[in-house]
Design an enzyme around this catalytic site. Sequence first.
Site, PDB file in Angstrom:
ATOM      1  N   ASP A   1      47.868  27.739  40.071  1.00  0.00           N
ATOM      2  CA  ASP A   1      47.230  28.954  39.553  1.00  0.00           C
ATOM      3  C   ASP A   1      48.273  30.056  39.587  1.00  0.00           C
ATOM      4  OD1 ASP A   1      45.223  30.834  38.763  1.00  0.00           O
ATOM      5  OD2 ASP A   1      45.019  31.466  40.841  1.00  0.00           O
ATOM      6  N   SER A   2      47.952  31.165  38.943  1.00  0.00           N
ATOM      7  CA  SER A   2      48.846  32.315  38.978  1.00  0.00           C
ATOM      8  C   SER A   2      48.936  32.905  40.386  1.00  0.00           C
ATOM      9  CB  SER A   2      48.328  33.386  38.020  1.00  0.00           C
ATOM     10  OG  SER A   2      46.983  33.684  38.331  1.00  0.00           O
TER      11      SER A   2
ATOM     12  N   TYR B   1      48.719  36.790  35.618  1.00  0.00           N
ATOM     13  CA  TYR B   1      49.098  36.263  34.303  1.00  0.00           C
ATOM     14  C   TYR B   1      48.201  36.887  33.217  1.00  0.00           C
ATOM     15  CZ  TYR B   1      51.650  32.158  36.289  1.00  0.00           C
ATOM     16  OH  TYR B   1      52.526  31.322  36.938  1.00  0.00           O
ATOM     17  N   GLY B   2      47.010  37.317  33.638  1.00  0.00           N
ATOM     18  CA  GLY B   2      45.939  37.648  32.695  1.00  0.00           C
ATOM     19  C   GLY B   2      46.202  38.785  31.734  1.00  0.00           C
TER      20      GLY B   2
ATOM     21  N   CYS C   1      43.420  27.725  36.556  1.00  0.00           N
ATOM     22  CA  CYS C   1      43.619  29.109  36.132  1.00  0.00           C
ATOM     23  C   CYS C   1      43.032  29.252  34.730  1.00  0.00           C
ATOM     24  CB  CYS C   1      45.122  29.406  36.118  1.00  0.00           C
ATOM     25  SG  CYS C   1      45.537  31.033  35.448  1.00  0.00           S
TER      26      CYS C   1
ATOM     27  N   THR D   1      43.339  31.611  32.655  1.00  0.00           N
ATOM     28  CA  THR D   1      44.296  32.179  31.711  1.00  0.00           C
ATOM     29  C   THR D   1      45.235  31.106  31.168  1.00  0.00           C
ATOM     30  OG1 THR D   1      44.185  34.254  32.941  1.00  0.00           O
ATOM     31  CG2 THR D   1      46.056  33.972  31.465  1.00  0.00           C
TER      32      THR D   1
ATOM     33  N   GLU E   1      41.386  40.505  45.251  1.00  0.00           N
ATOM     34  CA  GLU E   1      42.660  40.451  45.990  1.00  0.00           C
ATOM     35  C   GLU E   1      42.684  41.483  47.126  1.00  0.00           C
ATOM     36  OE1 GLU E   1      45.866  38.853  45.147  1.00  0.00           O
ATOM     37  OE2 GLU E   1      44.941  37.528  43.670  1.00  0.00           O
TER      38      GLU E   1
ATOM     39  N   CYS F   1      37.302  32.635  35.240  1.00  0.00           N
ATOM     40  CA  CYS F   1      38.538  32.939  35.972  1.00  0.00           C
ATOM     41  C   CYS F   1      38.320  32.451  37.390  1.00  0.00           C
ATOM     42  CB  CYS F   1      38.771  34.443  35.951  1.00  0.00           C
ATOM     43  SG  CYS F   1      40.000  35.010  37.139  1.00  0.00           S
ATOM     44  N   THR F   2      39.342  31.813  37.959  1.00  0.00           N
ATOM     45  CA  THR F   2      39.147  31.170  39.269  1.00  0.00           C
ATOM     46  C   THR F   2      39.032  32.179  40.422  1.00  0.00           C
ATOM     47  OG1 THR F   2      41.530  30.738  39.198  1.00  0.00           O
ATOM     48  CG2 THR F   2      40.055  28.898  38.716  1.00  0.00           C
ATOM     49  N   HIS F   3      39.269  33.455  40.147  1.00  0.00           N
ATOM     50  CA  HIS F   3      39.012  34.464  41.182  1.00  0.00           C
ATOM     51  C   HIS F   3      37.510  34.783  41.294  1.00  0.00           C
ATOM     52  CE1 HIS F   3      43.294  35.397  41.302  1.00  0.00           C
ATOM     53  NE2 HIS F   3      43.070  36.272  42.265  1.00  0.00           N
TER      54      HIS F   3
HETATM   55  N1  DGL Z   1      43.488  33.063  38.323  1.00  0.00           N
HETATM   56  C1  DGL Z   1      43.616  33.743  37.052  1.00  0.00           C
HETATM   57  C2  DGL Z   1      42.648  33.109  36.048  1.00  0.00           C
HETATM   58  O1  DGL Z   1      41.877  32.222  36.399  1.00  0.00           O
HETATM   59  C3  DGL Z   1      43.323  35.217  37.193  1.00  0.00           C
HETATM   60  C4  DGL Z   1      44.464  36.021  37.788  1.00  0.00           C
HETATM   61  C5  DGL Z   1      45.541  36.362  36.793  1.00  0.00           C
HETATM   62  O2  DGL Z   1      45.343  37.253  35.952  1.00  0.00           O
HETATM   63  O3  DGL Z   1      46.591  35.762  36.878  1.00  0.00           O
HETATM   64  O4  DGL Z   1      42.637  33.494  34.911  1.00  0.00           O
END
Ligand code: DGL
Length: 274
Positions: free
Chosen positions: A10-11, A42-43, A73, A75, A151, A185-187
């Site tokens: 993941d990012s 990354y988003g 991820c 993204t 975060e 999104c995994t967050h």
């Molecule tokens: N984990 C990223 C996703 O699932 C979100 C965080 C990012 O923007 O890198 O898209």
Amino acid sequence: MSNAPIGVFDSGLGGLSAVREFLSVLPCENIVYFGDTGRVPYGNRSSVTIKKYALQDAEFLLKHNVKMIVAACGTVSSVAKDLGGVLPVPYTGVVSPTAFAAAEKTKNGKIGVIGTTATINSHSYRNCLNKKHPEFRVYEQDCPLFVPLVENGFINKDDQIVRLVIKRYLTPLVDAGIDTLILGCTHYPILREAISSVIGDKVTLVDSGMETAIYSAKILKENNLLNESKSKGTCKFYVSDTPDGFENIAGLFLGREMEHKAEQISIEEFKSKG
Ligand code: DGL
């Protein structure tokens, strides 16, 4: 080969919410996790940059002789759509498994999708859903404040800031009558309780980590790659920035303490050509 680890990346930390689901669906599998904490997020980056980073992340995992790669991820899965085609091992992102699960769950055909700006601009979930079900109405919303909230530990359902941000993003989707919401999104699973508390329990939430873990188990089985061992698998964690404090936040995503310390690596050393 079946004893080889599954590579998950993941990012940053968000993919650990998917690892949590892998640990429950595939408890005997070994996992190597890479979180690109030095280059997160990354988003809000260009697709050229996201594709380059995704290839480097996969290249790093291949050095660990992984038997499968999972982009945990939203993204990367939305933007680097061709990644699987250049890898020598089975690959999945989170979009298809999650979209298929949402299609099964919806009753009224009105599905909401939330994700990073890059994910929403790619229309990945909408395209995947409408390809098979053109009759579905898909309502997309990017939620750029969700990742920094998570975060920074703003996840409590009673926190007024958390509630206000969720309300601001999700009210139009609820007003449109969605009965299913993809956490693209995994967050976002970390905000699951808060999201449910704000939008009510009539909307079914679909967690990309859970659906991807179930789908990965299917892929491993089809390829005769399931680990036959009866003992609990191990997890190794790598990050591209200092691991200081990683364990504390990682526990939040994993839903348990980490057994091993995370190790810092230099991701720029890995080539980005497939
Ligand atoms: N984990 C990223 C996703 O699932 C979100 C965080 C990012 O923007 O890198 O898209």
